[in-house]
Design a protein around this motif. Structure first.
Motif, short mmCIF file in Angstrom:
data_model
loop_
_atom_site.label_atom_id
_atom_site.label_comp_id
_atom_site.label_asym_id
_atom_site.label_seq_id
_atom_site.Cartn_x
_atom_site.Cartn_y
_atom_site.Cartn_z
N GLU A 228 0.80 -1.23 0.00
CA GLU A 228 0.00 0.00 0.00
C GLU A 228 0.83 1.27 0.00
O GLU A 228 0.46 2.26 -0.61
CB GLU A 228 -0.93 0.00 1.23
CG GLU A 228 -2.00 -1.06 1.12
CD GLU A 228 -2.55 -1.45 2.48
OE1 GLU A 228 -2.41 -0.65 3.43
OE2 GLU A 228 -3.11 -2.56 2.59
N GLU A 229 1.94 1.25 0.71
CA GLU A 229 2.66 2.52 0.85
C GLU A 229 3.87 2.64 -0.05
O GLU A 229 4.43 3.72 -0.17
CB GLU A 229 3.07 2.71 2.31
CG GLU A 229 1.84 2.95 3.15
CD GLU A 229 2.19 3.38 4.54
OE1 GLU A 229 3.14 4.15 4.69
OE2 GLU A 229 1.50 2.91 5.47
N ILE A 230 4.31 1.54 -0.62
CA ILE A 230 5.51 1.67 -1.44
C ILE A 230 5.20 1.34 -2.91
O ILE A 230 5.26 2.23 -3.77
CB ILE A 230 6.66 0.82 -0.88
CG1 ILE A 230 6.98 1.33 0.53
CG2 ILE A 230 7.89 0.92 -1.78
CD1 ILE A 230 7.90 0.52 1.33
N LEU A 231 4.81 0.10 -3.19
CA LEU A 231 4.65 -0.29 -4.59
C LEU A 231 3.53 0.49 -5.29
O LEU A 231 3.66 0.83 -6.47
CB LEU A 231 4.43 -1.79 -4.68
CG LEU A 231 5.62 -2.61 -4.15
CD1 LEU A 231 5.34 -4.10 -4.22
CD2 LEU A 231 6.89 -2.30 -4.93
N GLU A 232 2.45 0.78 -4.58
CA GLU A 232 1.35 1.52 -5.23
C GLU A 232 1.67 3.00 -5.40
O GLU A 232 1.10 3.66 -6.25
CB GLU A 232 0.06 1.34 -4.42
CG GLU A 232 -0.62 0.02 -4.74
CD GLU A 232 -1.82 -0.25 -3.86
OE1 GLU A 232 -2.38 0.72 -3.31
OE2 GLU A 232 -2.16 -1.43 -3.71
N GLN B 123 7.06 8.89 -7.56
CA GLN B 123 8.43 9.34 -7.29
C GLN B 123 9.39 9.07 -8.43
O GLN B 123 10.30 9.84 -8.68
CB GLN B 123 8.97 8.61 -6.05
CG GLN B 123 8.33 9.07 -4.78
CD GLN B 123 9.07 8.49 -3.58
OE1 GLN B 123 10.28 8.44 -3.56
NE2 GLN B 123 8.31 8.07 -2.59
N VAL B 124 9.22 7.95 -9.09
CA VAL B 124 10.16 7.59 -10.18
C VAL B 124 9.35 7.16 -11.39
O VAL B 124 8.28 6.57 -11.25
CB VAL B 124 11.03 6.35 -9.78
CG1 VAL B 124 12.31 6.30 -10.56
CG2 VAL B 124 11.26 6.28 -8.30
N THR B 125 9.90 7.43 -12.57
CA THR B 125 9.20 6.97 -13.77
C THR B 125 9.39 5.46 -13.87
O THR B 125 10.51 4.96 -13.87
CB THR B 125 9.81 7.62 -15.04
OG1 THR B 125 10.77 8.60 -14.64
CG2 THR B 125 8.77 8.17 -15.95
N VAL C 73 13.41 2.64 -5.06
CA VAL C 73 13.79 3.77 -5.92
C VAL C 73 15.15 3.48 -6.56
O VAL C 73 15.35 3.64 -7.77
CB VAL C 73 13.81 5.10 -5.12
CG1 VAL C 73 14.49 6.20 -5.93
CG2 VAL C 73 12.40 5.52 -4.75
N ASN C 74 16.09 3.01 -5.76
CA ASN C 74 17.43 2.68 -6.30
C ASN C 74 17.32 1.64 -7.41
O ASN C 74 17.97 1.76 -8.45
CB ASN C 74 18.31 2.10 -5.19
CG ASN C 74 19.03 3.20 -4.41
OD1 ASN C 74 19.04 4.35 -4.82
ND2 ASN C 74 19.58 2.84 -3.28
N ALA D 258 18.23 2.19 -11.25
CA ALA D 258 19.28 1.37 -11.88
C ALA D 258 18.79 0.78 -13.20
O ALA D 258 19.55 0.63 -14.14
CB ALA D 258 19.71 0.26 -10.93
N MET D 259 17.47 0.44 -13.27
CA MET D 259 16.96 -0.22 -14.49
C MET D 259 16.60 0.77 -15.59
O MET D 259 16.36 0.36 -16.72
CB MET D 259 15.75 -1.09 -14.13
CG MET D 259 16.16 -2.31 -13.32
SD MET D 259 14.82 -3.47 -13.12
CE MET D 259 13.80 -2.63 -11.96
N GLU D 260 16.55 2.04 -15.26
CA GLU D 260 16.27 3.11 -16.23
C GLU D 260 15.04 2.80 -17.08
O GLU D 260 15.08 2.84 -18.32
CB GLU D 260 17.48 3.36 -17.11
CG GLU D 260 18.63 3.96 -16.34
CD GLU D 260 19.87 4.16 -17.19
OE1 GLU D 260 19.93 3.57 -18.28
OE2 GLU D 260 20.75 4.91 -16.76
N GLY D 261 13.95 2.39 -16.44
CA GLY D 261 12.68 2.22 -17.15
C GLY D 261 12.50 0.90 -17.86
O GLY D 261 11.51 0.70 -18.55
#
Ligand code: ADP
Length: 348
Positions: free
Chosen positions: A212-216, A221-223, A256-257, A261-264
């Motif tokens: 609920e608080e991170i993956l969703e 925060q990041v593309t 986020v890291n 690292a995977m750049e999308g």
């Protein structure tokens, strides 16, 4: 004497001849007998000598048949007993040797394990000392920077309110605002890092926190691009004693890291499992991985390989997880993605 001498001399020479023939025969027979006896006696001794040579060469499976009860027979028997005793001694020595080798191996392994523990303890100590020293410095610096940064930010915001949308200089003012926001973020992180990681103990359901608080929320925060997200959350995961807010910070930073690292492009796998009294959270990515020469530095404060990184995310996370009596491990090879594993005790 009036008798003829001739028959006597013939008899005499015949007697001589017979005597000579007997002598030659006796000598020949005697020699033959002596050879026979000598060969009977010397054969077992020669055999003994060659067997002794084989034993001296290391061959201990030699056993000679005892063919007689005479001295040679005794000698052969003594020889057999000697090789048997030698064989037994040799086997005993070999078994002692094997035991010794095993012991040496065990001790070496124990020693290696101990020295590894020592190295780890030293590294931990060094890291803690370094963190403490950098922490107080960072707190001072952040505090000093915070005030002027807040003033710059406030003034730029006023300036932006007064500048029209197409006014020259607006773009520059916006850039100043963006950079001061970054300065504030860095100082906030520095303060977070410097603060004693006081823990607010509460019950945390890690699966809910992650879902609920991170993956969703992470997309804000990041593309995410075309990153494929896999959740492998153990439904039987126990509730742990932790600090929800701090743990959110730890896992957000890891996710986020991984996404950065995977750049999308790639796969992000977030997993949870329980092992004994420990909850293990895994964050795996398929990015470029962490080269070996970088891996031991990533938990150091201010270490970053990113142009806009602060290098504080993992060091702050490390402090939080340590305060919760847990641990963080990283597994990675260059070009093969990275896996961060956070182990948290159910009761901290
Ligand atoms: P920052 O993200 O600001 O650089 P962190 O402390 O979070 O600070 O990370 C430190 C460094 O660790 C990063 O700059 C990067 O080099 C490395 N790192 C962390 N996570 C990953 C990852 N998933 N893949 C590759 N490198 C990583």
């Amino acid at each position: 004497m009036g008798l003829l001498e001739k028959p006597f001399s013939a008899l005499k020479s015949r007697a001589w001849l017979i005597l000579l023939a007997l002598l030659v025969l006796g000598w020949g027979l005697g020699g033959l007998l002596a050879r026979l006896v000598a060969s009977r006696l010397s054969r077992p001794i020669l055999e003994l000598a060659s067997s002794a040579e084989r034993v001296a060469g290391g061959e201990l499976q030699v056993e000679l048949p005892v063919a007689s009860q005479d001295e040679v027979g005794h000698l052969t028997d003594a020889f057999n007993r000697m090789t048997f005793a030698l064989k037994e001694r040799d086997e005993e020595l070999q078994s002692l040797n094997r035991q010794l080798e095993k012991k040496v191996e065990e001790r070496t392994a124990q020693l290696e394990e101990k020295s590894l523990q020592l190295i780890r303890a030293q590294e931990e100590l060094l890291r803690s000392e370094k963190l403490a020293a950098i922490g107080s410095l960072a707190a001072g610096v952040a505090h000093e920077i915070n005030n002027p940064a807040a003033i710059i930010r406030g003034n730029v915001e006023i300036l932006l309110m007064e500048l029209g949308p197409e006014t020259p200089g607006r773009e520059e003012a916006e850039e100043i605002l963006k950079q001061t926001e970054r300065v504030s973020l860095i100082t906030q992180n520095m303060l977070a890092f410097a603060r004693e990681q006081a823990i607010h103990a509460e019950e945390v359901q890690i699966n809910d926190l992650l879902e609920e608080e991170i993956l969703e929320q992470i997309g804000h925060q990041v593309t995410l691009g075309s990153v494929h997200m896999i959740r492998q959350l153990d439904p039987e995961l126990p509730v742990i004693e932790g600090d929800r807010e701090r743990l959110r910070q730890v896992f957000t930073n890891m996710v986020v890291n991984a996404l950065q690292a995977m750049e999308g492009e790639g796969t992000l796998t977030v997993s949870t499992e329980v092992s004994k009294e420990t909850v293990v959270v895994g964050v795996r990515d398929t990015g470029p991985g962490i080269p070996e020469d970088v891996r031991h530095k990533i938990f150091n404060p201010f270490f970053t390989t990113k142009q806009t990184g602060t290098g504080l995310g993992l060091s702050v996370s490390y402090g939080i997880v340590k305060a919760l009596k847990g641990s963080i491990e990283v597994q990675s090879e260059k070009g093969n993605g990275a896996l961060f594993r956070v182990c948290l005790p159910v009761r901290s």
